[in-house]
Design a protein around this motif. Sequence first.
Motif, mmCIF file in Angstrom:
data_model
loop_
_atom_site.group_PDB
_atom_site.id
_atom_site.type_symbol
_atom_site.label_atom_id
_atom_site.label_comp_id
_atom_site.label_asym_id
_atom_site.label_seq_id
_atom_site.Cartn_x
_atom_site.Cartn_y
_atom_site.Cartn_z
ATOM 1 N N HIS A 276 30.315 22.058 36.391
ATOM 2 C CA HIS A 276 30.543 23.345 37.045
ATOM 3 C C HIS A 276 31.925 23.899 36.678
ATOM 4 O O HIS A 276 32.931 23.479 37.234
ATOM 5 C CB HIS A 276 30.450 23.188 38.571
ATOM 6 N N PRO A 277 31.990 24.840 35.732
ATOM 7 C CA PRO A 277 33.284 25.418 35.350
ATOM 8 C C PRO A 277 33.849 26.297 36.449
ATOM 9 O O PRO A 277 33.124 26.775 37.327
ATOM 10 C CB PRO A 277 32.946 26.241 34.108
ATOM 11 N N GLY A 278 35.144 26.508 36.399
ATOM 12 C CA GLY A 278 35.802 27.356 37.392
ATOM 13 C C GLY A 278 37.291 27.390 37.112
ATOM 14 O O GLY A 278 37.710 27.388 35.961
ATOM 15 N N GLY A 279 38.097 27.390 38.167
ATOM 16 C CA GLY A 279 39.537 27.423 37.973
ATOM 17 C C GLY A 279 40.292 27.290 39.278
ATOM 18 O O GLY A 279 39.709 27.375 40.369
ATOM 19 N N SER A 280 41.602 27.090 39.158
ATOM 20 C CA SER A 280 42.455 26.948 40.340
ATOM 21 C C SER A 280 42.841 28.311 40.892
ATOM 22 O O SER A 280 43.172 29.234 40.132
ATOM 23 C CB SER A 280 43.726 26.172 39.977
ATOM 24 N N VAL A 281 42.797 28.437 42.213
ATOM 25 C CA VAL A 281 43.229 29.671 42.878
ATOM 26 C C VAL A 281 44.223 29.305 43.981
ATOM 27 O O VAL A 281 44.168 28.210 44.560
ATOM 28 C CB VAL A 281 42.038 30.452 43.473
ATOM 29 N N VAL A 282 45.126 30.221 44.265
ATOM 30 C CA VAL A 282 46.127 29.991 45.304
ATOM 31 C C VAL A 282 45.485 30.166 46.670
ATOM 32 O O VAL A 282 44.846 31.190 46.950
ATOM 33 C CB VAL A 282 47.300 30.970 45.133
ATOM 34 N N ALA A 283 45.644 29.166 47.517
ATOM 35 C CA ALA A 283 45.111 29.250 48.878
ATOM 36 C C ALA A 283 46.203 29.722 49.843
ATOM 37 O O ALA A 283 45.969 30.602 50.672
ATOM 38 C CB ALA A 283 44.569 27.893 49.316
ATOM 39 N N THR A 284 47.391 29.127 49.738
ATOM 40 C CA THR A 284 48.542 29.532 50.563
ATOM 41 C C THR A 284 49.784 29.438 49.681
ATOM 42 O O THR A 284 49.676 29.244 48.469
ATOM 43 C CB THR A 284 48.706 28.606 51.787
ATOM 44 N N ASP A 285 50.947 29.532 50.292
ATOM 45 C CA ASP A 285 52.173 29.440 49.494
ATOM 46 C C ASP A 285 52.481 28.013 49.059
ATOM 47 O O ASP A 285 53.410 27.790 48.269
ATOM 48 C CB ASP A 285 53.352 30.027 50.272
ATOM 49 N N ARG A 286 51.684 27.020 49.543
ATOM 50 C CA ARG A 286 51.943 25.632 49.147
ATOM 51 C C ARG A 286 50.688 24.908 48.633
ATOM 52 O O ARG A 286 50.804 23.819 48.080
ATOM 53 C CB ARG A 286 52.532 24.844 50.321
ATOM 54 N N PHE A 287 49.523 25.491 48.806
ATOM 55 C CA PHE A 287 48.291 24.798 48.441
ATOM 56 C C PHE A 287 47.426 25.641 47.500
ATOM 57 O O PHE A 287 47.348 26.863 47.632
ATOM 58 C CB PHE A 287 47.479 24.452 49.689
ATOM 59 N N MET A 288 46.785 24.919 46.573
ATOM 60 C CA MET A 288 45.825 25.536 45.669
ATOM 61 C C MET A 288 44.497 24.799 45.788
ATOM 62 O O MET A 288 44.455 23.647 46.225
ATOM 63 C CB MET A 288 46.313 25.472 44.214
ATOM 64 N N VAL A 289 43.422 25.461 45.378
ATOM 65 C CA VAL A 289 42.107 24.822 45.370
ATOM 66 C C VAL A 289 41.399 25.176 44.074
ATOM 67 O O VAL A 289 41.425 26.324 43.630
ATOM 68 C CB VAL A 289 41.261 25.240 46.603
ATOM 69 N N TRP A 290 40.831 24.155 43.449
ATOM 70 C CA TRP A 290 40.064 24.368 42.218
ATOM 71 C C TRP A 290 38.628 24.661 42.647
ATOM 72 O O TRP A 290 37.952 23.825 43.239
ATOM 73 C CB TRP A 290 40.116 23.121 41.345
ATOM 74 N N VAL A 291 38.147 25.878 42.338
ATOM 75 C CA VAL A 291 36.823 26.326 42.791
ATOM 76 C C VAL A 291 35.860 26.428 41.606
ATOM 77 O O VAL A 291 36.073 27.235 40.691
ATOM 78 C CB VAL A 291 36.918 27.697 43.489
ATOM 79 N N PRO A 292 34.790 25.636 41.588
ATOM 80 C CA PRO A 292 33.751 25.786 40.559
ATOM 81 C C PRO A 292 32.945 27.056 40.828
ATOM 82 O O PRO A 292 32.310 27.185 41.876
ATOM 83 C CB PRO A 292 32.885 24.543 40.737
#
Length: 445
Positions: A276-292
């Motif tokens: 499942h391709p996707g990419g990292s997105v900013v969730a908050t000023d300290r956390f990111m989430v990689w979303v497929p």
Amino acid sequence: MKVIKKSTIVVVTLLMLFTALLSAQQKVTPLTPKEQQTVVDSISSKLNANYVFPEIAAKMSSNIESKLKKGNYKSILDPQEFSSILTADLRAISNDKHIRVTFSPDRIAEQQQTVTAEDSVAFLKRYVSNLKRNNFGFKEVKIMAGNVGYLDLRSFSNVEYAGEAAVAAMNFLSNADAIIIDLRNNGGGSPAMIQLITSYLFGSDPVHLNNFYWRPSDQNSQTWTLPHVYGTRSPETPVYVLTSGSTFSAAEEFSYNLKHLERATLVGETTGGGAHPGGSVVATDRFMVWVPTGRAINPITNTNWEGTGVSPHIKTPAADALNIAYTEALESLMKNNKNEGLQAFYEWPLAELRLKTNPVTLTPKTLKTFAGSYGPRMVTFENDKLFYQRGSGTKYELLPYSTHEFMLKGNDSFRIRFLSEGNTVTALQGLYDNGRTDKNAKGKE
């Protein structure tokens, strides 16, 4: 009594102050319940809007929201620990190895500070510089004995920046009689790089590689081999792909595509299982989430390798995969080539491989039968070992790679074959790496 100089005390004190200051700078601000709530809300929102399977996104969101509400995360103050636990909770529902939450305040800050055009250029330069330091994933390219090409590829980098490296590597390999592509340490990357490298392994007629469905746009896309590449294609060259449990994502697609197009022999372990391709997105000023955000749909199987991985044709521990593939390549080249000179050319490295992977042991009694003089050559038996010496030249220990053939320890260009009539050794045949041979009878000057 030991005297301590005042200057020494000052230096030690300064070092202690510096260490304390450094620790203070590296100290991470603990999580608060409010920040936990913000992180969970943001991740849930991004998953529900973009994750490839909406119903699974809803279940993942519900799971972490419920755990937050119940206080399961209340005692977690370390942001790194929180990101790891959130990742585990999301994967427990989706079984999707691409999903991950990361604590990345420095990376996020760097992105958010990229405001002007100059900032963007500087950010891009840093990004490309980091790729260059790893040669865009092209760790090693070489031609091994027997004219077998080898490419150790650690990532499928963006073609925009890594295209020249890919073109150079594939052209370097274009004269090889077989090609081994090592993906045992490759965690994935760009589908466009898959397309480029694969195009060198087929002719100019387009070959359908893969289909993708993309959730955010609700659209499908296709990838095909390129009608034009720079340099020389290798459509007839046998290809071997090495895999491990760490082979993941784009590296799996490359392997899966070639396997089902029957263009390569896969050797090693079943891969990680992320389609499942996707990419990292900013969730908050300290956390990111990689979303497929998408999923691969192979045009031949109409499915993919998600959760199952890509199984190799030849299963072997990853550590042994190169030797196994190299052996297979050389044996196949020998089998498919009737030219005696070329068969000897492929047999030369094959014998060394066999010695490495399946050493031959001969008894002292057998070794003694080879000892004797062969014209200017002398073979002696000493301390349960066999030695070879020509005239007053260097004495080499002989290492058996068959019941009557030996390598010289420390000399790669010359080997020995003993000839027999019945059970009696009658001659020594010298074997050279250029295919030439000579012979001396036993006991003859």
